[in-house]
Design an enzyme around this catalytic site. Structure first.
Site, PDB file in Angstrom:
ATOM      1  N   LYS A 174     -26.865  -6.643 -22.034  1.00  0.00           N
ATOM      2  CA  LYS A 174     -27.137  -5.375 -22.710  1.00  0.00           C
ATOM      3  C   LYS A 174     -28.580  -5.328 -23.235  1.00  0.00           C
ATOM      4  O   LYS A 174     -29.268  -6.355 -23.280  1.00  0.00           O
ATOM      5  CB  LYS A 174     -26.128  -5.188 -23.846  1.00  0.00           C
ATOM      6  CG  LYS A 174     -24.677  -5.066 -23.350  1.00  0.00           C
ATOM      7  CD  LYS A 174     -23.756  -4.692 -24.497  1.00  0.00           C
ATOM      8  CE  LYS A 174     -22.314  -4.593 -24.005  1.00  0.00           C
ATOM      9  NZ  LYS A 174     -21.417  -4.068 -25.069  1.00  0.00           N
ATOM     10  N   TYR A 191     -18.684   3.553 -18.830  1.00  0.00           N
ATOM     11  CA  TYR A 191     -17.783   3.344 -19.964  1.00  0.00           C
ATOM     12  C   TYR A 191     -16.709   4.433 -20.040  1.00  0.00           C
ATOM     13  O   TYR A 191     -16.195   4.709 -21.137  1.00  0.00           O
ATOM     14  CB  TYR A 191     -18.591   3.307 -21.263  1.00  0.00           C
ATOM     15  CG  TYR A 191     -19.231   1.957 -21.554  1.00  0.00           C
ATOM     16  CD1 TYR A 191     -18.485   0.782 -21.548  1.00  0.00           C
ATOM     17  CD2 TYR A 191     -20.587   1.865 -21.878  1.00  0.00           C
ATOM     18  CE1 TYR A 191     -19.057  -0.445 -21.834  1.00  0.00           C
ATOM     19  CE2 TYR A 191     -21.168   0.637 -22.171  1.00  0.00           C
ATOM     20  CZ  TYR A 191     -20.395  -0.517 -22.158  1.00  0.00           C
ATOM     21  OH  TYR A 191     -20.959  -1.730 -22.457  1.00  0.00           O
ATOM     22  N   PHE A 211     -16.297   5.612 -30.973  1.00  0.00           N
ATOM     23  CA  PHE A 211     -17.594   4.931 -30.834  1.00  0.00           C
ATOM     24  C   PHE A 211     -18.293   5.222 -29.502  1.00  0.00           C
ATOM     25  O   PHE A 211     -19.336   4.645 -29.206  1.00  0.00           O
ATOM     26  CB  PHE A 211     -17.428   3.416 -31.029  1.00  0.00           C
ATOM     27  CG  PHE A 211     -16.459   2.746 -30.077  1.00  0.00           C
ATOM     28  CD1 PHE A 211     -16.848   2.382 -28.794  1.00  0.00           C
ATOM     29  CD2 PHE A 211     -15.156   2.464 -30.474  1.00  0.00           C
ATOM     30  CE1 PHE A 211     -15.960   1.750 -27.928  1.00  0.00           C
ATOM     31  CE2 PHE A 211     -14.267   1.831 -29.613  1.00  0.00           C
ATOM     32  CZ  PHE A 211     -14.666   1.477 -28.327  1.00  0.00           C
ATOM     33  N   ARG A 258     -14.852 -13.726 -18.667  1.00  0.00           N
ATOM     34  CA  ARG A 258     -14.483 -13.131 -19.967  1.00  0.00           C
ATOM     35  C   ARG A 258     -14.315 -14.227 -21.036  1.00  0.00           C
ATOM     36  O   ARG A 258     -14.712 -14.041 -22.183  1.00  0.00           O
ATOM     37  CB  ARG A 258     -13.185 -12.333 -19.858  1.00  0.00           C
ATOM     38  CG  ARG A 258     -13.289 -11.111 -18.958  1.00  0.00           C
ATOM     39  CD  ARG A 258     -13.721  -9.869 -19.641  1.00  0.00           C
ATOM     40  NE  ARG A 258     -12.786  -9.394 -20.619  1.00  0.00           N
ATOM     41  CZ  ARG A 258     -12.964  -8.277 -21.302  1.00  0.00           C
ATOM     42  NH1 ARG A 258     -14.065  -7.546 -21.115  1.00  0.00           N
ATOM     43  NH2 ARG A 258     -12.081  -7.885 -22.189  1.00  0.00           N
ATOM     44  N   THR A 270     -15.062  -9.498 -28.440  1.00  0.00           N
ATOM     45  CA  THR A 270     -15.919  -8.299 -28.540  1.00  0.00           C
ATOM     46  C   THR A 270     -16.747  -8.297 -29.825  1.00  0.00           C
ATOM     47  O   THR A 270     -17.929  -7.960 -29.804  1.00  0.00           O
ATOM     48  CB  THR A 270     -15.028  -7.034 -28.485  1.00  0.00           C
ATOM     49  OG1 THR A 270     -14.235  -7.094 -27.303  1.00  0.00           O
ATOM     50  CG2 THR A 270     -15.865  -5.767 -28.463  1.00  0.00           C
ATOM     51  N   ARG A 322     -21.244 -14.637 -26.740  1.00  0.00           N
ATOM     52  CA  ARG A 322     -21.323 -13.809 -27.965  1.00  0.00           C
ATOM     53  C   ARG A 322     -21.239 -14.682 -29.212  1.00  0.00           C
ATOM     54  O   ARG A 322     -21.886 -14.385 -30.227  1.00  0.00           O
ATOM     55  CB  ARG A 322     -20.209 -12.772 -27.950  1.00  0.00           C
ATOM     56  CG  ARG A 322     -20.474 -11.641 -26.954  1.00  0.00           C
ATOM     57  CD  ARG A 322     -19.249 -10.758 -26.836  1.00  0.00           C
ATOM     58  NE  ARG A 322     -19.451  -9.621 -25.963  1.00  0.00           N
ATOM     59  CZ  ARG A 322     -18.447  -8.950 -25.403  1.00  0.00           C
ATOM     60  NH1 ARG A 322     -17.193  -9.315 -25.618  1.00  0.00           N
ATOM     61  NH2 ARG A 322     -18.694  -7.909 -24.619  1.00  0.00           N
ATOM     62  N   ASN A 343     -23.480  -6.407 -28.621  1.00  0.00           N
ATOM     63  CA  ASN A 343     -22.830  -7.721 -28.493  1.00  0.00           C
ATOM     64  C   ASN A 343     -23.296  -8.479 -27.238  1.00  0.00           C
ATOM     65  O   ASN A 343     -22.536  -9.207 -26.605  1.00  0.00           O
ATOM     66  CB  ASN A 343     -21.300  -7.592 -28.569  1.00  0.00           C
ATOM     67  CG  ASN A 343     -20.733  -6.698 -27.484  1.00  0.00           C
ATOM     68  OD1 ASN A 343     -21.489  -6.175 -26.664  1.00  0.00           O
ATOM     69  ND2 ASN A 343     -19.441  -6.520 -27.447  1.00  0.00           N
ATOM     70  N   HIS A 367     -21.797  -7.429 -21.390  1.00  0.00           N
ATOM     71  CA  HIS A 367     -20.540  -6.799 -20.971  1.00  0.00           C
ATOM     72  C   HIS A 367     -20.022  -7.559 -19.759  1.00  0.00           C
ATOM     73  O   HIS A 367     -20.803  -8.002 -18.925  1.00  0.00           O
ATOM     74  CB  HIS A 367     -20.789  -5.330 -20.592  1.00  0.00           C
ATOM     75  CG  HIS A 367     -19.614  -4.708 -19.903  1.00  0.00           C
ATOM     76  ND1 HIS A 367     -18.586  -4.119 -20.587  1.00  0.00           N
ATOM     77  CD2 HIS A 367     -19.299  -4.624 -18.578  1.00  0.00           C
ATOM     78  CE1 HIS A 367     -17.676  -3.692 -19.717  1.00  0.00           C
ATOM     79  NE2 HIS A 367     -18.092  -3.977 -18.492  1.00  0.00           N
ATOM     80  N   GLU A 384     -17.217  -0.267 -11.944  1.00  0.00           N
ATOM     81  CA  GLU A 384     -18.473  -0.576 -12.629  1.00  0.00           C
ATOM     82  C   GLU A 384     -19.580  -0.955 -11.637  1.00  0.00           C
ATOM     83  O   GLU A 384     -20.732  -0.564 -11.811  1.00  0.00           O
ATOM     84  CB  GLU A 384     -18.243  -1.721 -13.617  1.00  0.00           C
ATOM     85  CG  GLU A 384     -17.394  -1.318 -14.804  1.00  0.00           C
ATOM     86  CD  GLU A 384     -16.984  -2.490 -15.688  1.00  0.00           C
ATOM     87  OE1 GLU A 384     -16.232  -2.251 -16.646  1.00  0.00           O
ATOM     88  OE2 GLU A 384     -17.406  -3.630 -15.420  1.00  0.00           O
TER      89      GLU A 384
END
Ligand code: CMP
Length: 145
Positions: A21, A61, A69, A97, A103, A114, A124, A127, A138
């Site tokens: 990100k 998203y 949010f 993951r 998250t 993270r 964070n 993704h 995606e």
């Protein structure tokens, strides 16, 4: 043996997408993140840096469209360049993951990306696709095909 079960000897490669990100790119974490996935044994089979358009981010998203949010998420992910990578390897979606962590970065376990590199929620760091269906959508949205 069930469809998802694998013999300990067999390894069916799977693909997943990660996106570093804007906060991760700004903080110079792309190399460290790439290193972790390569060290784990994943192949980086596609990589691209880009700044997402608003339309691209809304599609990327889209599962969060109804969330309160959503606006903040789209505005953040379009705030600067991001780096997307397709990672290929055994059980890639779930394994990646686990390496990414929870998250809420402040709750993410030490040793996860993270957990080691941030304290944010919207910001964070990274993704990762949560299923093969999400990966397919995606990837198409991120790379254009
Ligand atoms: P990501 O894995 O990119 O998927 C959706 C993102 O929404 C998530 O990481 C967070 O960065 C962001 N987000 C912002 N607020 C929230 C929230 N309250 N709950 C979950 N995700 C949130």
């Amino acid at each position: 043996m069930g469809a998802k079960e694998q013999s300990p000897m067999s390894s069916v490669p799977e693909e997943t997408l990660i996106v570093v990100k804007p906060d991760g790119v700004r903080r110079g974490l792309v190399g460290e993140i790439l290193r972790r996935f390569e060290a784990k044994g994943f192949s980086v089979t596609r990589v691209q840096m880009l700044t997402m358009t608003k339309a691209q981010a809304e599609e990327f998203y889209s599962v969060h469209r109804k969330k309160q949010f959503f606006g903040e998420l789209v505005s953040f992910i379009t705030s600067g360049p991001v780096v997307g990578m397709v990672l290929t390897g055994r059980d890639a979606v779930a394994t990646v993951r686990r390496m990414v962590g929870a998250t809420k970065s402040w709750e993410a376990a030490a040793g996860t990306i993270r957990g080691d590199y941030g304290l944010g929620l919207t910001d964070n760091t990274i993704h990762a696709s949560d299923s093969q269906e999400s990966f397919a959508r995606e990837q198409k949205t991120f790379f254009g095909k």
